[in-house]
Scaffold this active site. Structure first.
Site, short mmCIF file in Angstrom:
data_model
loop_
_atom_site.label_atom_id
_atom_site.label_comp_id
_atom_site.label_asym_id
_atom_site.label_seq_id
_atom_site.Cartn_x
_atom_site.Cartn_y
_atom_site.Cartn_z
N PHE A 145 0.86 -1.18 0.00
CA PHE A 145 0.00 0.00 0.00
C PHE A 145 0.90 1.23 0.00
O PHE A 145 1.57 1.53 0.99
CB PHE A 145 -0.94 0.05 1.19
CG PHE A 145 -1.85 1.26 1.12
CD1 PHE A 145 -2.99 1.23 0.34
CD2 PHE A 145 -1.52 2.44 1.78
CE1 PHE A 145 -3.81 2.35 0.24
CE2 PHE A 145 -2.33 3.56 1.68
CZ PHE A 145 -3.47 3.51 0.91
N ASP A 230 9.54 2.86 1.73
CA ASP A 230 8.34 3.62 2.07
C ASP A 230 8.13 3.52 3.58
O ASP A 230 7.58 2.55 4.08
CB ASP A 230 7.14 3.06 1.31
CG ASP A 230 5.85 3.82 1.60
OD1 ASP A 230 5.80 4.56 2.61
OD2 ASP A 230 4.88 3.67 0.84
N LYS A 259 2.88 11.37 6.82
CA LYS A 259 2.03 11.17 7.99
C LYS A 259 2.56 11.88 9.23
O LYS A 259 2.28 13.05 9.44
CB LYS A 259 1.79 9.68 8.23
CG LYS A 259 0.99 9.04 7.10
CD LYS A 259 0.38 7.73 7.50
CE LYS A 259 -0.36 7.09 6.33
NZ LYS A 259 -1.55 7.84 5.88
#
Length: 404
Positions: A145, A230, A259
């Site tokens: 993801f 990531d 984030k």
């Protein structure tokens, strides 16, 4: 009582009346928050064990970060990158130092960071590695993801994220996560990058086999390929270290961050790499109006400074041990598996008992917020400011839910 709390309140209906249904949120409407706790419009308090998918690593309204935002709001919020502002240099310098890299490229969202990493890897491949024009490929993992842009869903294996959004962007090869042999077979002379999550978040906090990440690092070095990590969910203290890669002694060529970098206040993302990688970009080739804006830099610089002390990494490691010990005690009592590191856990509930969605609804009724993924799996990612007592409370509520 549980049934009463799960009735859809009017505020939930109002919020969905004019909204595209691209999310299926729990029926709670939050109006205020502080630390690890949120309060809904009816005055009910909940322990937030999702933390915005790691965007709230430092909790809601961390006083240092809120103060930085307030101070910057009174001075300057946006200039665009056509000019230089006085918060930019500090942010880039201090984040580069935290990452151990030469350069930083600020963006806004995690998906933008991933798109940036893809573009940089391709350009590096053509200009530095010598891949023939238009032939570059990037190897990714099943269950990944990395966002939901058109390019990113092109290499997703999640049908919900991918189906009906074609035609898809070419140039990606998908291999099983954790399978080093399959990765080696997929890499060829035109491969410019291997893009991986050190721990797969959306898939259910899946930790790869021991030795996998070091093996990826060796393979990328041997084949002259960029290792792109990531760390948008796994990084910035979540797993008990600044980056999840650290726990395997691995340093990637490129970090993708987001984030938590925005402190739960503003969207901030970044790519960090050395000059021989990020240096391939020249003016006009990539950018963002809001990327690296003064407000974002002011908040994110304070985030970097909080991490530079090591306090939050130590908290995540110590409190994570307590969390995982409590969760492992529920295996065989409704849980069939527990995975994760630090304050990050994926829990597989016995599907004969209940779905992940039902478990999260029942946790909500007991004052704990979590999120399901993929059927009977739920994720816990509480803010790093959570206390031992609050962890014990969350585990106790989960035990009660599983006991029926």
């Amino acid at each position: 009582m549980i049934e009463d709390m799960l009735r859809t309140p009017a505020a939930v209906q109002d919020s969905e009346r004019h909204t595209a249904h691209n999310y299926h949120p729990l029926p709670v409407v939050i109006t205020s928050a502080e630390g690890a706790w949120v309060t809904d419009v009816d005055g009910n308090r909940y322990l937030d064990c999702l933390a915005g998918y790691s965007a709230l690593n430092f909790g809601h309204r961390h006083p240092t970060l809120v103060a930085a935002a307030h101070a910057q709001l009174d001075k300057l919020t946006l200039t665009s990158r056509a000019f230089i502002h006085d918060q930019f240099a500090d942010f880039c310098r201090e984040l580069a130092a935290l990452c151990g890299k030469d350069l930083v490229l600020p963006m806004n969202t995690g998906a933008e960071a991933v798109e940036t990493g893809i573009k940089v890897a391709r350009k590096w491949g053509y200009q530095v590695k010598g891949v023939p024009a238009g032939q570059a490929n990037i190897v990714v993992a099943e269950g990944n993801f990395h966002g939901r842009t058109t390019t990113i869903v092109s290499f997703s294996t999640d049908a919900d994220a991918r189906a009906d959004f074609g035609p898809y962007t070419p140039g990606f090869r998908v291999v099983p996560y954790g399978d080093l042999a399959a990765l080696g077979e997929a890499v060829d002379e035109h491969t410019v990058g291997v893009l991986l999550e050190p721990i797969q978040g959306e898939q259910g906090v899946v930790v790869p086999p021991e030795g996998y990440l070091p093996g990826v690092r060796r393979l990328c070095t041997e084949r002259d390929v960029l290792f792109i990590a990531d760390e948008i969910q796994s990084g910035l203290g979540r797993t008990g270290s600044t980056f999840a890669c650290e726990q395997e002694g691995v340093v990637p060529d490129m970090y993708l961050l987001g984030k938590a970098l925005g402190g739960g206040i503003v969207p901030v993302s970044a790519v960090a790499a050395d000059a021989d990688v990020l240096g391939v970009l020249k003016p006009g080739q990539h950018g963002s109006t809001f990327g690296g804006n003064p407000l974002a830099c002011a908040v994110a610089t304070e985030v970097v400074r909080l991490l530079a002390t090591g306090e939050f990494q130590r908290r995540s490691a110590a409190l994570g041990e307590r969390l995982h010990a409590g969760l492992r005690g529920l295996i065989g009592k409704g849980l069939v598996a527990v995975r994760g590191r630090g304050l990050w856990a994926g829990l597989d509930i016995d599907p004969a008992l209940m779905s992940g969605r039902e478990a999260c609804e029942r946790l909500m009724a007991r004052g704990v917020l979590a999120k399901d993924t993929h059927g009977s799996t739920i994720r816990l990612a509480p803010p790093l400011v959570i206390t031992e007592e609050e962890i014990d409370h969350a585990v106790a509520q989960l035990a009660a839910v599983l006991a029926g």
